[in-house]
Design an enzyme around this catalytic site. Structure first.
Site, short mmCIF file in Angstrom:
data_model
loop_
_atom_site.label_atom_id
_atom_site.label_comp_id
_atom_site.label_asym_id
_atom_site.label_seq_id
_atom_site.Cartn_x
_atom_site.Cartn_y
_atom_site.Cartn_z
N CYS A 197 -6.94 1.40 2.65
CA CYS A 197 -7.89 2.52 2.65
C CYS A 197 -7.65 3.41 1.43
O CYS A 197 -8.55 4.11 0.97
CB CYS A 197 -7.73 3.36 3.91
SG CYS A 197 -8.36 2.48 5.33
N ASN A 220 -12.29 -2.82 0.41
CA ASN A 220 -11.31 -2.99 1.50
C ASN A 220 -11.95 -2.55 2.80
O ASN A 220 -12.19 -1.37 2.99
CB ASN A 220 -10.09 -2.11 1.22
CG ASN A 220 -9.19 -2.01 2.43
OD1 ASN A 220 -8.51 -2.97 2.79
ND2 ASN A 220 -9.16 -0.86 3.09
N GLU A 221 -12.28 -3.48 3.63
CA GLU A 221 -12.77 -3.18 4.99
C GLU A 221 -14.08 -2.42 5.01
O GLU A 221 -14.40 -1.79 6.01
CB GLU A 221 -11.74 -2.34 5.76
CG GLU A 221 -10.43 -3.02 5.99
CD GLU A 221 -9.52 -2.22 6.91
OE1 GLU A 221 -9.80 -1.05 7.18
OE2 GLU A 221 -8.52 -2.80 7.36
N GLU A 264 0.86 -1.19 0.00
CA GLU A 264 0.00 0.00 0.00
C GLU A 264 0.88 1.22 0.00
O GLU A 264 1.87 1.28 0.74
CB GLU A 264 -0.91 0.03 1.22
CG GLU A 264 -1.71 1.35 1.28
CD GLU A 264 -2.92 1.34 2.18
OE1 GLU A 264 -2.98 0.48 3.07
OE2 GLU A 264 -3.81 2.21 1.99
O1 AHR Z 1 -2.47 -1.06 6.65
C1 AHR Z 1 -2.88 0.22 7.02
C2 AHR Z 1 -4.38 0.41 6.90
O2 AHR Z 1 -5.02 -0.40 7.82
C3 AHR Z 1 -4.98 0.02 5.59
O3 AHR Z 1 -4.99 1.04 4.68
C4 AHR Z 1 -6.38 -0.34 5.93
O4 AHR Z 1 -6.90 -1.30 5.07
C5 AHR Z 1 -6.30 -0.77 7.36
O5 AHR Z 1 -7.25 -0.16 8.14
#
Ligand code: AHR
Length: 776
Positions: A225, A349-350, A23
């Site tokens: 995120c 994602n989440e 990321e």
């Molecule tokens: O890994 C850091 C963050 O943690 C990521 O962006 C997110 O997916 C999670 O909340």
């Protein structure tokens, strides 16, 4: 202790179990893995990325006996996707007049004898005889190497190679000129020629090599995120991460605000991700947004979901389609006519809430219909337990998604307590992708505990399909999140102890699990108390909260105690209600949030600030209620549900603690029913695997205890005879030890080999150690 391994029968395939997660946070891409040395190369930095940014961030004037005015102009730039460019107006000619770029960290890292590839777009108000000089120099202006260019009045791309005459990690790239008048610049870039595999627009070699050395089976990208936090319109400056913006000529990739508070050039885009995955032998695992931004509660109307669905389908075509398909042709144009053999795709994602899942279903269905062989990953919330976590799983079961993406960051003690988390998962259901996990910290203790947890993952490979530590990369001067697996600045890099554990497991994964069991085990060590004792505190979570009708009940004796109302002011210390020494108790109170925005907080089992439980109502974005356990200052969210606090509304709250079972109710409705499991140190964590050909057996053993473990290892008859064992071991460190630039391999495996006689040999696993034996 005896450890018996049945080498005769291959069990479940281990597939792509261990991988990595990229990321772009902590400047993992720009200023990190992406080889570009210039910061703000096309003058697109903007306060929308970060309040301190402006179009000239990382650029400085050079005015030696002369004068220059810098102006960033909008429009008629090299590309309308990056509409800004620089007008450098030399008003007074001098010895040296122009600009210089500061790069990242201390500056541009130059290494003596290495060549650097400079490119820029330039033009001049009027053609002059005077040259424009491109130079590499030290931070005080001493020039190492310089070359000249002659600009015309039209935009043109210029390129040259500069060879560094010294090593200097604080260097500058300068563009200076003689003559008066305006010089225009856009897209100023400098790459080391020696990128990873010498690819143009390539990756920084040292970081890429650390990743390749791990032998990851897959790479998840481009985030977290970062994927879903943004505007739904793909042309917006702060849009979600839309992959189509990230391919094609660099100049036409629109600079983007990253939700991690900086600018993303997108120079490292989808094509580069796919190429990098291929280069390091990892399956690509892209994650795309699902038409929903949970950070700002923005969602695409259902009849406007088409672009998101199309993005998903086109991405698969871009990766796998023949060169005569629209997107396959674009891949070929990028330089890769062969397909990338994409087999996984993650949607979201989440995300939590129904709004996301309605949209997920549409994308899922379209992919299934067109590409039935693609394995679809359904997001499973950022929590390990609770309502939204269950919703993610329910949605996956409903859609028959192949895999569910679980994320959790917890205390090391949580990992010890939950070693058996996956033992009871249903092998017939969707598989688990542990897409983000880490214990809070980069010490040897964290790495050791994570290793013990990985044994549990591997033992359960029938239900856990994929797992990757997160986050992966961090530039030490731009940290958004810690811990991280690999740390770097502009010229050096090191792996954390966690990195070396991940690497050991990846390099020695094996293709199939082997059945193994242990006999004559000493007892496990249980840490902590069977009951939750300590103070109860009432507080507001950045809010003014009034508690009234407060009643505490000892559930064993029925004894009740009533308290006067308590007003918790915003940002004030929490109010200490009483100390509890009982094992079964209950607290009830009316609570009203009168001011502020993050609701109520009831603390219990409070020993000190570092060791306590918190029941929070109205947490992140006023979306949750969750139960957090803090051990030695490190928090674990045990359970979460969606919940929003309405201001000035009275809630009847009830907390029930029975041993280590914790339940919460709001207005009589049960929200949490969770268990704070005690950390357990088992005598030895073990698992075994074998390669496809049946010629290599991998024995993994993690000893978290303080005792050495002497073990009689027994392999079945088919492996009888003299064998070679290569042993990789991490041991002999203090639990709080870590790696650093000064001591990058203080905690790193040592390798040695031994001749062993199978079927039975003895081996002592040192206390607090990770050992992997590769037998051939
Ligand atoms: O890994 C850091 C963050 O943690 C990521 O962006 C997110 O997916 C999670 O909340």
């Amino acid at each position: 202790m005896k450890w018996i391994i049945d080498t005769g029968k291959k069990q479940q395939p281990l597939g792509d179990l261990y991988g990595i997660f990229f990321e772009d946070l902590n400047h993992a891409a720009d200023g990190g893995l992406y080889g570009e040395l210039i910061q703000n190369r096309s003058f697109e930095f903007d306060p929308i990325d970060h309040p301190d940014y402006h179009h000239l961030t990382a650029w400085e004037k050079i005015e030696k006996d002369g004068q220059v005015k810098l102006q960033v102009i909008t429009g008629r730039a090299v590309s309308d996707k990056n509409p800004h460019y620089l007008a450098m107006d030399i008003q007074e000619e001098g010895v040296e007049v122009g600009i210089q770029n500061l790069g990242y960290n201390t500056g541009l890292p130059l290494r003596k004898g290495e060549k650097y590839h400079f490119t820029c777009y330039g033009k001049r108000e009027q053609s002059l005889e005077e040259p424009v000089s491109i130079s590499l120099r030290d931070e005080n202006g001493q020039i190492y190497v310089s070359q000249e260019l002659f600009f015309t009045t039209e935009w043109k791309k210029y390129e040259l190679i500069l060879e560094a005459s010294v090593t200097d990690f604080s260097a500058r790239l300068a563009i200076t000129a003689l003559g008066r008048g305006k010089i225009y610049l856009d897209f100023v870039s400098l790459f080391p020629e020696e990128t990873f595999l010498n690819r143009p627009n390539g990756m920084r070699r040292d970081i890429a090599e650390l990743l390749k050395d791990m032998h990851p089976k897959f790479m998840r990208f481009p985030g977290g995120c970062l994927v879903h936090d943004g505007a739904l319109d793909e042309t917006a400056r702060d849009s979600q991460y839309r992959w189509k913006n990230t391919i094609g000529p660099l100049e036409h990739r629109p600079a983007r605000r990253s939700n991690w508070n900086y600018n993303q050039t997108l120079g490292l885009g989808y094509y580069e991700y796919f190429q990098f995955c291929e280069d390091i032998g990892a399956q690509p695992l892209p994650v795309i947004p699902g038409g929903y931004d949970p950070h700002h509660k923005r969602y695409a109307p259902l009849d406007k979901m088409e672009p998101f669905i199309k993005d998903a389908l086109d991405l698969i075509e871009f990766a796998n389609g023949g060169i005569h398909t629209v997107w396959g042709a674009k891949r070929a144009e990028c330089g890769h006519p062969e397909p990338f053999h994409l087999k996984y795709i993650g949607i979201g994602n989440e995300e939590v809430l129904e709004e996301f899942f309605i949209r997920y279903d549409l994308i899922h269905k379209a992919i299934r219909e067109k590409y039935p062989d693609i394995l679809i990953i359904n997001t499973g919330s950022p929590f390990a337990e609770g309502g939204e976590y269950e919703r993610g799983w329910a949605n996956a079961r409903k859609n028959q998604s192949d895999i569910v993406d679980e994320h959790y960051y917890m205390s090391p003690e949580w990992f010890l307590a939950n070693h058996h988390r996956y033992d009871d998962f249903d092998p017939a259901g969707p598989k688990v992708f542990l897409g983000e996990y880490a214990s809070w910290g980069n010490t040897w203790y964290n790495a050791l505990v994570e290793a013990s947890y990985m044994i549990g993952l591997e033992r359960n490979a029938g239900v856990v399909a994929l797992a990757c530590y997160a986050p992966m990369l961090a530039n030490v001067d731009y940290v958004n999140w810690r811990p991280d697996m690999i740390w770097f600045d502009n010229h050096q890099v090191y792996g954390s102890p966690n990195y070396y554990v991940q690497k050991l497991f990846m390099q020695n994964q094996g293709d199939y699990a082997l059945a193994s069991f242990k006999e004559d085990l000493p007892a496990s060590q249980v840490l902590g108390q069977e009951i939750i004792q300590g103070e109860i505190l009432l507080g507001g979570n950045e809010a003014k909260v009034v508690y009234s009708n407060i009643v505490f009940t000892n559930l064993l004796t029925g004894e009740k105690k009533e308290f006067d109302s308590v007003i918790c002011q915003k940002n004030q210390d929490r109010f200490s209600l009483l100390s509890v020494w009982d094992s079964h108790y209950q607290l009830e109170a009316d609570a009203v949030e009168e001011e502020g925005y993050r609701g109520m907080q009831i603390t219990f089992g409070h020993k000190d600030q570092e060791n306590e439980f918190n029941w929070i109502l109205g947490g992140w974005q006023n979306l949750d209620t969750f139960m957090n356990e803090r051990i030695s200052g490190r928090g674990s969210d045990l359970c979460q549900h969606t919940f929003s606090v309405e201001k000035n509304r009275k809630y009847r709250l009830k907390l029930v603690v029975e041993g280590r079972r914790i339940r919460t109710y709001v207005d009589g409705i049960l929200y949490h029913d969770t268990q704070s499991r005690l950390p357990v140190i088992e005598p030895l964590y073990t698992c075994a695997s074998i390669n496809e050909a049946g010629t290599e057996v991998y024995l993994k053993a993690v000893n978290v205890s303080k005792e050495n473990r002497k073990v009689l290892i027994h392999l079945t008859e088919d492996w009888k005879g003299k064998r070679k064992a290569i042993i990789y071991q991490m041991s002999g460190y203090h639990l709080e030890d870590t790696n650093s630039f000064q001591e990058p391999e203080k905690i790193a495996p040592k390798a040695f080999s031994e001749e062993i006689i199978v079927p039975e040999f003895e081996f002592t696993f040192p206390s607090e150690s990770v050992t992997i034996m590769k037998l051939t």
